[in-house]
Scaffold this motif. Structure first.
Motif, PDB file in Angstrom:
ATOM      1  N   UNK A  34      45.674  49.122  38.043  1.00 26.39           N
ATOM      2  CA  UNK A  34      45.886  48.431  36.775  1.00 26.39           C
ATOM      3  C   UNK A  34      46.416  47.025  37.044  1.00 26.39           C
ATOM      4  N   UNK A  35      45.664  46.030  36.590  1.00 28.38           N
ATOM      5  CA  UNK A  35      46.060  44.637  36.726  1.00 28.38           C
ATOM      6  C   UNK A  35      46.872  44.238  35.505  1.00 28.38           C
ATOM      7  N   UNK A  36      48.061  43.701  35.749  1.00 31.65           N
ATOM      8  CA  UNK A  36      48.953  43.255  34.672  1.00 31.65           C
ATOM      9  C   UNK A  36      48.952  41.731  34.682  1.00 31.65           C
ATOM     10  N   UNK A  37      48.228  41.136  33.736  1.00 27.68           N
ATOM     11  CA  UNK A  37      48.075  39.678  33.703  1.00 27.68           C
ATOM     12  C   UNK A  37      47.898  39.233  32.260  1.00 27.68           C
ATOM     13  N   UNK A  38      48.638  38.225  31.845  1.00 28.89           N
ATOM     14  CA  UNK A  38      48.555  37.758  30.472  1.00 28.89           C
ATOM     15  C   UNK A  38      47.176  37.258  30.078  1.00 28.89           C
ATOM     16  N   UNK A  74      39.113  35.759  35.447  1.00 29.11           N
ATOM     17  CA  UNK A  74      38.345  35.364  36.624  1.00 29.11           C
ATOM     18  C   UNK A  74      39.249  35.323  37.855  1.00 29.11           C
ATOM     19  N   UNK A  75      40.445  34.759  37.684  1.00 28.31           N
ATOM     20  CA  UNK A  75      41.393  34.679  38.790  1.00 28.31           C
ATOM     21  C   UNK A  75      42.117  36.012  39.004  1.00 28.31           C
ATOM     22  N   UNK A  76      42.386  36.735  37.909  1.00 25.88           N
ATOM     23  CA  UNK A  76      43.182  37.961  38.000  1.00 25.88           C
ATOM     24  C   UNK A  76      42.496  39.062  38.792  1.00 25.88           C
ATOM     25  N   UNK A  77      41.180  38.992  38.918  1.00 25.12           N
ATOM     26  CA  UNK A  77      40.465  40.023  39.684  1.00 25.12           C
ATOM     27  C   UNK A  77      40.948  40.095  41.122  1.00 25.12           C
ATOM     28  N   UNK A  78      41.538  39.015  41.623  1.00 25.56           N
ATOM     29  CA  UNK A  78      42.013  38.993  43.003  1.00 25.56           C
ATOM     30  C   UNK A  78      43.047  40.090  43.253  1.00 25.56           C
ATOM     31  N   UNK A  79      43.863  40.394  42.250  1.00 19.90           N
ATOM     32  CA  UNK A  79      44.868  41.446  42.413  1.00 19.90           C
ATOM     33  C   UNK A  79      44.210  42.800  42.612  1.00 19.90           C
ATOM     34  N   UNK A  80      43.188  43.063  41.843  1.00 21.47           N
ATOM     35  CA  UNK A  80      42.440  44.316  41.991  1.00 21.47           C
ATOM     36  C   UNK A  80      41.885  44.437  43.402  1.00 21.47           C
ATOM     37  N   UNK A  81      41.290  43.387  43.880  1.00 20.32           N
ATOM     38  CA  UNK A  81      40.673  43.404  45.207  1.00 20.32           C
ATOM     39  C   UNK A  81      41.698  43.613  46.301  1.00 20.32           C
ATOM     40  N   UNK A  82      42.873  43.014  46.148  1.00 23.20           N
ATOM     41  CA  UNK A  82      43.905  43.109  47.176  1.00 23.20           C
ATOM     42  C   UNK A  82      44.557  44.483  47.255  1.00 23.20           C
ATOM     43  N   UNK A  83      44.506  45.251  46.152  1.00 22.43           N
ATOM     44  CA  UNK A  83      45.299  46.476  46.065  1.00 22.43           C
ATOM     45  C   UNK A  83      44.495  47.756  45.937  1.00 22.43           C
ATOM     46  N   UNK A  86      41.838  49.190  35.463  1.00 24.16           N
ATOM     47  CA  UNK A  86      42.530  48.925  34.208  1.00 24.16           C
ATOM     48  C   UNK A  86      43.018  47.495  34.093  1.00 24.16           C
ATOM     49  N   UNK A  87      43.226  47.059  32.866  1.00 20.43           N
ATOM     50  CA  UNK A  87      43.742  45.708  32.619  1.00 20.43           C
ATOM     51  C   UNK A  87      44.697  45.740  31.431  1.00 20.43           C
ATOM     52  N   UNK A  88      45.924  45.284  31.675  1.00 19.12           N
ATOM     53  CA  UNK A  88      46.898  45.092  30.601  1.00 19.12           C
ATOM     54  C   UNK A  88      47.023  43.586  30.410  1.00 19.12           C
ATOM     55  N   UNK A  89      46.552  43.078  29.249  1.00 16.73           N
ATOM     56  CA  UNK A  89      46.477  41.629  29.050  1.00 16.73           C
ATOM     57  C   UNK A  89      46.488  41.311  27.562  1.00 16.73           C
ATOM     58  N   UNK A  90      46.366  40.026  27.244  1.00 16.42           N
ATOM     59  CA  UNK A  90      46.258  39.583  25.856  1.00 16.42           C
ATOM     60  C   UNK A  90      44.814  39.475  25.412  1.00 16.42           C
ATOM     61  N   UNK A  91      43.865  39.787  26.275  1.00 16.68           N
ATOM     62  CA  UNK A  91      42.454  39.734  25.904  1.00 16.68           C
ATOM     63  C   UNK A  91      42.115  40.821  24.891  1.00 16.68           C
ATOM     64  N   UNK A  92      41.072  40.566  24.121  1.00 19.93           N
ATOM     65  CA  UNK A  92      40.575  41.603  23.221  1.00 19.93           C
ATOM     66  C   UNK A  92      39.960  42.730  24.045  1.00 19.93           C
ATOM     67  N   UNK A  93      40.091  43.982  23.620  1.00 16.30           N
ATOM     68  CA  UNK A  93      39.559  45.102  24.403  1.00 16.30           C
ATOM     69  C   UNK A  93      38.095  44.946  24.758  1.00 16.30           C
TER      70      UNK A  93
END
Length: 409
Positions: free
Chosen positions: A305-309, A285-294, A358-365
């Motif tokens: 591609x957002x890189x967030x744990x 929910x918070x990590x989407x901010x990176x996508x929006x900014x870039x 894209x998202x590189x994270x610990x979430x399930x695909x």
């Protein structure tokens, strides 16, 4: 040989290999040459008439644990400059629509003063009707409510930080009140306007979300508020501190934040890697901010591609469950009813038509795909498959706050 670059990830580091012949540009927020300290803060308070302001014990409104605001530092400085504020005030955490603060958040927010003030600390619940009182109607003719503690105090201190915000323009200022301590329906109406393409980072004029927030301020007595707005630099040092009316010092801080966080680019990139730092890397929910900014710096058909744990998971059930009844083709809810979280889905879905999200994270695909992010399991394999000599890659540090903007000659 590929070049190595390390990105912050999940409390550690991720090593990224940049293929041969690929142009790689790195962006980061600026560092203040002369950080602001306690004495500059004291001087700003004096200019704002702080001593005359303290005619009664104030309510102190502070941000929750999902902001970088150095609240503990400001409160420590206040305890030395005006100790009665710390000893007699009540404290209200402006959670907006976020969940109640976790114990570790409380310790981060208040720092060494936590034990001293904890018996006088409360947090806002946007769904608790008993804690809210109407202050009038907004531009839609709908009632707006605010926490009763704000109305019951003659004096209110708001401590916030101003950084780029992906649809409200900037954090800070009025956001500590709306949505910080208002009702969920008002937050929902405001956030639904974020589906507009005019709702962008660092944009205030013509931004429907920002203009709605400004109009909501007219419903309350903003004259009883002393606002303390902080701007941090890329290292977390205080780059500016502004005290005074909630409107004036917000705009002053916004200008300083733009100097720190805006990075211009001349040519778009095939891939933009967005590094997230705590606390924004905690959940999607918070990590989407990176996508929006870039995302503005990504060429059509490229990838952001957002890189967030995301070790805290999704972060909100509102927009995640809403995807079950969302029509991706029309980018509208299937039943035509917009609900809280609609803006999250509509914006990512709209972007995914132009670029890969894209998202590189610990979430399930399947969790990432459910809300329109494409999960990436092996970052280096992904990069080697998409990049070749002559293509362009950008790495954005602290992408939750750093904003890429097209250079205008």
């Amino acid at each position: 040989m590929p070049r190595e670059m390390k990105l912050a990830y999940a409390g550690g580091e991720l090593t990224v290999n940049i293929p041969d012949g690929v142009t790689c540009d790195e962006f980061r927020a600026k560092t203040a040459p002369h950080p602001v300290g306690r004495e500059e803060f004291r001087a700003s308070l004096v200019r704002a008439g702080f001593e005359q302001f303290l005619t009664s014990p104030p309510l102190v409104i502070v941000n929750d644990g999902y902001r970088n605001t150095p609240t503990a530092t400001i409160l420590e400085w206040l305890s030395e400059i005006a100790p009665l504020v710390i000893e007699r005030s009540r404290f209200l955490i402006a959670t907006g629509a976020h969940a109640a603060p976790k114990p570790e958040h409380l310790k981060t927010i208040f720092g060494p003063l936590h034990e001293k003030v904890k018996s006088r600390v409360e947090w806002h619940d946007a769904t608790d009707a008993a804690s809210l009182q109407s202050v009038g109607h907004d531009q839609f003719g709908e009632p707006a409510f605010i926490n009763k503690l704000f109305l019951s105090h003659e004096r209110v201190i708001v401590i916030g930080s101003v950084e780029p915000h992906y649809f409200a323009g900037f954090t800070g200022g009025r956001k500590s009140l709306f949505p910080g301590i208002c009702d969920l329906k008002t937050i929902e109406r405001n956030h639904n306007m974020a589906e507009s393409l005019e709702a962008q980072p660092m944009k205030l004029d013509g931004n429907p979300v920002a203009e709605h927030l400004d109009a909501l301020l007219d419903l309350i007595d903003a004259g009883k508020v002393m606002s303390i707005q902080v701007v941090l630099d890329s290292t977390g040092a205080v780059a500016g501190i502004f005290c005074g009316s909630i409107r004036d010092c917000f705009h002053e801080a916004g200008r300083r934040a733009k100097e720190i966080y805006a990075c211009s680019f001349d040519q778009k990139y095939e891939i933009v890697l967005c590094e997230l730092l705590p606390p924004l890397d905690d959940n999607l929910y918070q990590a989407q901010k990176a996508l929006e900014n870039c995302q503005a710096a990504v060429a059509d058909g490229g990838a952001c591609v957002v890189v967030a744990g995301c070790r805290g998971g999704i972060g909100s059930d509102h927009f995640y469950k809403l995807a079950d009844r969302w029509d991706r083709k029309t980018n509208q809810p299937k039943d035509g009813v917009r609900r809280f979280g609609s803006h999250k889905l509509s914006r990512v879905n709209a972007m995914s038509r132009r670029i890969q999200v894209g998202l590189y994270s610990t979430l399930r695909p399947e969790q990432a795909r459910h809300v329109y992010f494409e999960p990436i399991r092996d970052m280096n394999m992904y990069l080697s498959g998409r990049l070749r000599a002559g293509l362009r890659l950008a790495v954005v540090r602290n992408a939750g706050h750093t904003v890429l903007t097209a250079h205008v000659s």
